[in-house]
Design a protein around this motif. Structure first.
Motif, mmCIF file in Angstrom:
data_model
loop_
_atom_site.group_PDB
_atom_site.id
_atom_site.type_symbol
_atom_site.label_atom_id
_atom_site.label_comp_id
_atom_site.label_asym_id
_atom_site.label_seq_id
_atom_site.Cartn_x
_atom_site.Cartn_y
_atom_site.Cartn_z
ATOM 1 N N PHE A 3 43.780 37.228 38.783
ATOM 2 C CA PHE A 3 45.049 37.892 38.489
ATOM 3 C C PHE A 3 46.048 36.852 37.995
ATOM 4 N N ILE A 4 47.197 37.313 37.563
ATOM 5 C CA ILE A 4 48.210 36.400 37.047
ATOM 6 C C ILE A 4 49.103 35.955 38.191
ATOM 7 N N ALA A 5 49.125 34.651 38.389
ATOM 8 C CA ALA A 5 49.941 34.101 39.468
ATOM 9 C C ALA A 5 50.819 32.985 38.922
ATOM 10 N N LEU A 6 51.848 32.696 39.664
ATOM 11 C CA LEU A 6 52.774 31.640 39.255
ATOM 12 C C LEU A 6 52.210 30.283 39.660
ATOM 13 N N GLY A 7 51.919 29.470 38.660
ATOM 14 C CA GLY A 7 51.394 28.135 38.904
ATOM 15 C C GLY A 7 52.406 27.073 38.528
ATOM 16 N N LYS A 8 51.964 25.854 38.531
ATOM 17 C CA LYS A 8 52.849 24.720 38.253
ATOM 18 C C LYS A 8 53.522 24.842 36.890
ATOM 19 N N ASN A 9 52.770 25.368 35.921
ATOM 20 C CA ASN A 9 53.295 25.463 34.558
ATOM 21 C C ASN A 9 53.671 26.885 34.164
ATOM 22 N N ALA A 21 44.530 31.165 47.663
ATOM 23 C CA ALA A 21 45.864 31.753 47.505
ATOM 24 C C ALA A 21 46.865 31.070 48.439
ATOM 25 N N ILE A 22 46.417 30.773 49.650
ATOM 26 C CA ILE A 22 47.294 30.060 50.584
ATOM 27 C C ILE A 22 47.606 28.664 50.053
ATOM 28 N N CYS A 84 56.628 44.737 47.896
ATOM 29 C CA CYS A 84 56.966 43.420 47.313
ATOM 30 C C CYS A 84 56.898 43.472 45.777
ATOM 31 N N PRO A 85 57.977 43.033 45.115
ATOM 32 C CA PRO A 85 57.989 43.078 43.656
ATOM 33 C C PRO A 85 57.394 41.822 43.004
ATOM 34 N N CYS A 86 57.044 40.837 43.817
ATOM 35 C CA CYS A 86 56.593 39.543 43.275
ATOM 36 C C CYS A 86 55.091 39.570 43.002
ATOM 37 N N ARG A 87 54.729 40.265 41.948
ATOM 38 C CA ARG A 87 53.307 40.460 41.665
ATOM 39 C C ARG A 87 52.617 39.175 41.247
ATOM 40 N N ASP A 88 53.384 38.140 40.902
ATOM 41 C CA ASP A 88 52.757 36.868 40.541
ATOM 42 C C ASP A 88 52.744 35.861 41.691
ATOM 43 N N CYS A 89 53.095 36.330 42.885
ATOM 44 C CA CYS A 89 52.958 35.459 44.063
ATOM 45 C C CYS A 89 51.460 35.364 44.373
ATOM 46 N N SER A 90 51.005 34.167 44.671
ATOM 47 C CA SER A 90 49.564 33.985 44.903
ATOM 48 C C SER A 90 49.059 34.819 46.075
ATOM 49 N N LEU A 91 49.956 35.177 46.970
ATOM 50 C CA LEU A 91 49.535 35.948 48.145
ATOM 51 C C LEU A 91 49.592 37.460 47.916
ATOM 52 N N TYR A 92 50.110 37.856 46.782
ATOM 53 C CA TYR A 92 50.356 39.289 46.549
ATOM 54 C C TYR A 92 49.154 40.187 46.849
ATOM 55 N N PRO A 93 47.972 39.880 46.327
ATOM 56 C CA PRO A 93 46.854 40.808 46.588
ATOM 57 C C PRO A 93 46.452 40.860 48.061
ATOM 58 N N TYR A 94 46.857 39.845 48.811
ATOM 59 C CA TYR A 94 46.399 39.721 50.199
ATOM 60 C C TYR A 94 47.515 39.965 51.208
ATOM 61 N N ARG A 95 48.652 40.484 50.721
ATOM 62 C CA ARG A 95 49.814 40.617 51.608
ATOM 63 C C ARG A 95 49.642 41.708 52.649
ATOM 64 N N LYS A 96 48.738 42.670 52.352
ATOM 65 C CA LYS A 96 48.436 43.726 53.316
ATOM 66 C C LYS A 96 47.049 43.449 53.889
ATOM 67 N N ARG A 97 46.690 44.155 54.920
ATOM 68 C CA ARG A 97 45.375 43.871 55.512
ATOM 69 C C ARG A 97 44.253 44.222 54.541
ATOM 70 N N ARG A 98 44.470 45.287 53.775
ATOM 71 C CA ARG A 98 43.495 45.628 52.737
ATOM 72 C C ARG A 98 43.914 44.968 51.438
ATOM 73 N N GLU A 104 44.516 43.070 39.699
ATOM 74 C CA GLU A 104 43.265 42.419 39.302
ATOM 75 C C GLU A 104 43.008 42.549 37.802
ATOM 76 N N ILE A 105 42.547 41.459 37.206
ATOM 77 C CA ILE A 105 42.106 41.468 35.811
ATOM 78 C C ILE A 105 40.589 41.546 35.857
ATOM 79 N N LYS A 106 40.065 42.689 35.439
ATOM 80 C CA LYS A 106 38.639 42.929 35.643
ATOM 81 C C LYS A 106 37.760 42.552 34.464
ATOM 82 N N SER A 107 38.292 42.628 33.265
ATOM 83 C CA SER A 107 37.419 42.426 32.110
ATOM 84 C C SER A 107 38.046 41.483 31.105
ATOM 85 N N GLU A 108 37.219 41.010 30.202
ATOM 86 C CA GLU A 108 37.716 40.136 29.145
ATOM 87 C C GLU A 108 38.751 40.874 28.299
#
Ligand code: SF4
Ligand code: SF4
Length: 122
Positions: A3-9, A21-22, A84-98, A104-108
């Motif tokens: 997925f798209i996350a906020l990195g150093k650049n 993600a942590i 949470c509106p921060c969809r590019d936070c590295s923890l976003y997909p894992y912020r809930k128990r499920r 998710e980016i599934k395909s090319e």
């Protein structure tokens, strides 16, 4: 998950499981200086035991740590974590128990579409 996350650049496509993600969140926290993550002395932080992203880890504890961290981030409001509106936070997909696969980016094809949005058409 990819997925798209906020990195150093800036925003970039990353493949992050909870462990990575942590690590990414901790790098973000200290301005992407790895030694600062290693030397972090905020032992009260829920992510602290998992910040290095290496070694044998308690997977259940890791899930709970992310949940706790996100609740702290949202003033202990579960609804706010869910919304949470921060969809590019590295923890976003894992912020809930499920895992939340909405980012998710599934395909090319989708990767190309996202690359277009962010100006990288290579
Ligand atoms: S353990 Fe917490 S305070 Fe320390 S670097 Fe990670 S997120 Fe920041
Ligand atoms: S996913 Fe949202 S709630 Fe969790 S740490 Fe990131 S910004 Fe905060």
């Amino acid at each position: 998950m990819r997925f798209i996350a906020l990195g150093k650049n800036g925003q970039e496509i990353m493949t992050l499981n909870r462990r990575k993600a942590i690590r990414e969140r901790c790098l973000n926290c200290v301005g992407w200086i790895p030694s600062e993550v290693r030397n972090c002395d905020f032992t009260w932080c829920a992510l602290h035991p998992y910040r290095m992203g290496i070694g044998k880890q308690d997977a259940t504890g890791r899930v709970a740590a992310i949940r706790k961290y996100c609740l702290q981030c949202c003033n202990d409001q579960p609804v706010e974590v869910r919304l949470c509106p921060c969809r590019d936070c590295s923890l976003y997909p894992y912020r809930k128990r499920r895992v939340d696969r909405s980012v998710e980016i599934k395909s090319e094809a989708k990767k190309t579409a996202y690359s277009g949005i962010f100006g990288d058409n290579n």
